[in-house]
Enzyme design. Structure first.
Site, mmCIF file in Angstrom:
data_model
loop_
_atom_site.group_PDB
_atom_site.id
_atom_site.type_symbol
_atom_site.label_atom_id
_atom_site.label_comp_id
_atom_site.label_asym_id
_atom_site.label_seq_id
_atom_site.Cartn_x
_atom_site.Cartn_y
_atom_site.Cartn_z
ATOM 1 N N GLU A 191 44.505 -72.062 54.203
ATOM 2 C CA GLU A 191 44.026 -71.976 55.582
ATOM 3 C C GLU A 191 45.010 -71.211 56.438
ATOM 4 O O GLU A 191 46.076 -71.136 56.246
ATOM 5 C CB GLU A 191 43.819 -73.352 56.098
ATOM 6 N N LYS A 192 44.277 -70.550 57.472
ATOM 7 C CA LYS A 192 45.028 -69.617 58.409
ATOM 8 C C LYS A 192 45.512 -70.385 59.683
ATOM 9 O O LYS A 192 44.542 -70.485 60.357
ATOM 10 C CB LYS A 192 44.365 -68.353 58.691
ATOM 11 N N THR A 193 46.858 -70.624 59.555
ATOM 12 C CA THR A 193 47.295 -71.397 60.815
ATOM 13 C C THR A 193 47.322 -70.361 61.784
ATOM 14 O O THR A 193 47.741 -69.312 61.741
ATOM 15 C CB THR A 193 48.753 -71.932 60.372
ATOM 16 N N GLY A 231 40.815 -69.403 60.458
ATOM 17 C CA GLY A 231 40.220 -68.575 59.305
ATOM 18 C C GLY A 231 41.049 -69.073 57.853
ATOM 19 O O GLY A 231 41.556 -70.027 57.655
#
Length: 405
Positions: free
Chosen positions: A66-68, A223
């Site tokens: 996951e895009k933090t 994202g």
């Protein structure tokens, strides 16, 4: 974005070193990652996910996480020589290549002798995101989520496959730390922030990430990240943003009343400027105006004035709304997402890439629909002996093995 989270990135903790004080540190970092003489920020730059990348996911196995929605920075574990002997020292490096010393330092037990109290890990550089995790009781914890290891214990890993870099992150940083706490039954020491490993998945576990991982996150998410030799950054259409340099237009000139002693015209800085221009980085410190201007309402202008901060020349994160207007991305309190952590706005090549993603977006449903084909292609490569580990690793290491599954 996960429920019950805060999307506002944290302020970077610690004391910022002067340019003079961090010259030697920059050279040390450059030597660690075998970039002698190149003291710029060594972190990788992502590429916006485009439609052709759906096919690329079927040609080789990417790592995926996951895009933090946090603050990208490097964690540098180093040492200093004191009267008491060698002691650990900890730095955070932002994308402007500023160095911040954080105290108390993070003391990671040395993997070779984890129970020897005087031994600690140094000459180690981790790449990750700094974020405030929000808990149900309303409390927050500052966490550094590491997703890559550039160097560990004086060994350069930037030329190694990602599987090997993730192995170093786990075996030399995360595991010794948790083994020490478990075996000694010690409490978590007082630290400026916690260090956690970001969980990696195979690229055919897309639905699992959307359905099981992301809803349980304690921090903001915007994202997915796919990594093979390069980094692909996927964002849902409404999260596709560009970092511009904001330039304010002209302010109106006011003629003073006839009965005013001072008849000199003055600039009315309370009034809204004629425009909010967005400028794009074209390299070599050259900026050119973007084709569209930032759309700002009167209410938003009043809010911007109320900040009592410099506006002109700052980097601001923007998106295109459903009506085609460019708006600034808002944090939870309604203020703009300023990108003061970056020295420059997005380069024109990045802008064109993001615009392509906006014009022909890859949606969450597109990714979910491709999941079966991605899995079949990878399994077929593995069965036919054509499978290559991410980054062309010679020793086969499955992604599940990296995460200990």
């Amino acid at each position: 974005m996960a429920a019950h989270t805060s999307s506002a990135p944290p302020s970077i903790p610690g004391y910022q070193l002067s340019n003079e004080d961090c010259v030697g540190l920059k050279h040390t970092v450059a030597e660690l990652v075998h970039r002698e003489g190149n003291t710029r920020f060594p972190g990788a730059q992502p590429v916006s996910f485009a439609r052709q990348h759906l096919a690329e996911l079927q040609q080789r196995e990417y790592f995926m996480c996951e895009k933090t929605d946090g603050l990208r920075c490097l964690l540098f574990l180093h040492y200093t020589d004191t009267e008491r002997g060698f002691e650990p020292v900890t730095f955070l490096i932002d994308r402007k290549n500023n160095y911040y010393e954080v105290k108390p330092p993070i003391r990671v037990p040395y993997h070779g002798s984890p129970f020897q109290q005087e031994a600690f890990l140094y000459a180690t550089i981790l790449d990750g995101e700094l974020v405030n995790d929000l808990y149900p009781d309303g409390t927050t914890k500052l966490i550094f989520y590491a997703f890559d290891c550039l160097a560990a214990d004086s060994e350069n890993f930037t030329d190694k496959p990602l599987s090997k870099r993730l192995w170093a992150l786990k075996e030399r940083v995360i595991k010794p730390w948790h083994t020490y706490l478990t075996q000694t039954k010690s409490l978590m020491p007082l630290e400026p922030f916690q260090v956690k490993e970001k969980e990696q998945q195979s690229s055919y576990h897309i639905s699992y990430l959307f359905d099981q991982v992301m809803p349980k996150l304690k921090h903001g998410n915007d994202g997915l990240i796919f990594t093979y030799p390069h980094i692909l950054k996927w964002k849902p259409p409404h999260e596709n943003t560009i970092d511009f340099k904001l330039r304010l237009g002209e302010f109106p000139i006011i003629e003073p009343p006839l009965d005013d002693e001072d008849q000199s015209p003055y600039v009315d800085y309370d009034a809204m400027p004629t425009s909010f221009d967005l400028h794009v980085n074209h390299g070599s410190n050259k900026y050119r105006p973007f084709a569209h201007k930032l759309s700002v309402t009167l209410e938003e202008w009043e809010m911007l004035k109320g900040l009592k901060q410099r506006l002109d020349g700052r980097i601001i994160e923007c998106f295109r709304d459903a009506d085609g207007r460019w708006k600034f991305k808002k944090d939870d309190d309604g203020t703009p997402r300023w990108r003061d952590d970056k020295a420059d706005a997005n380069h024109v090549s990045t802008v064109e890439s993001v615009l392509g993603s906006i014009e022909d977006p890859v949606t969450e449903q597109d990714l979910r629909t491709s999941e079966g084909a991605i899995k079949r292609a990878i399994k077929q490569m593995q069965a036919g002996g054509q499978y290559q580990e991410p980054d062309h690793a010679n020793k086969k290491r499955r992604i599940d093995d990296v995460n200990g599954h």
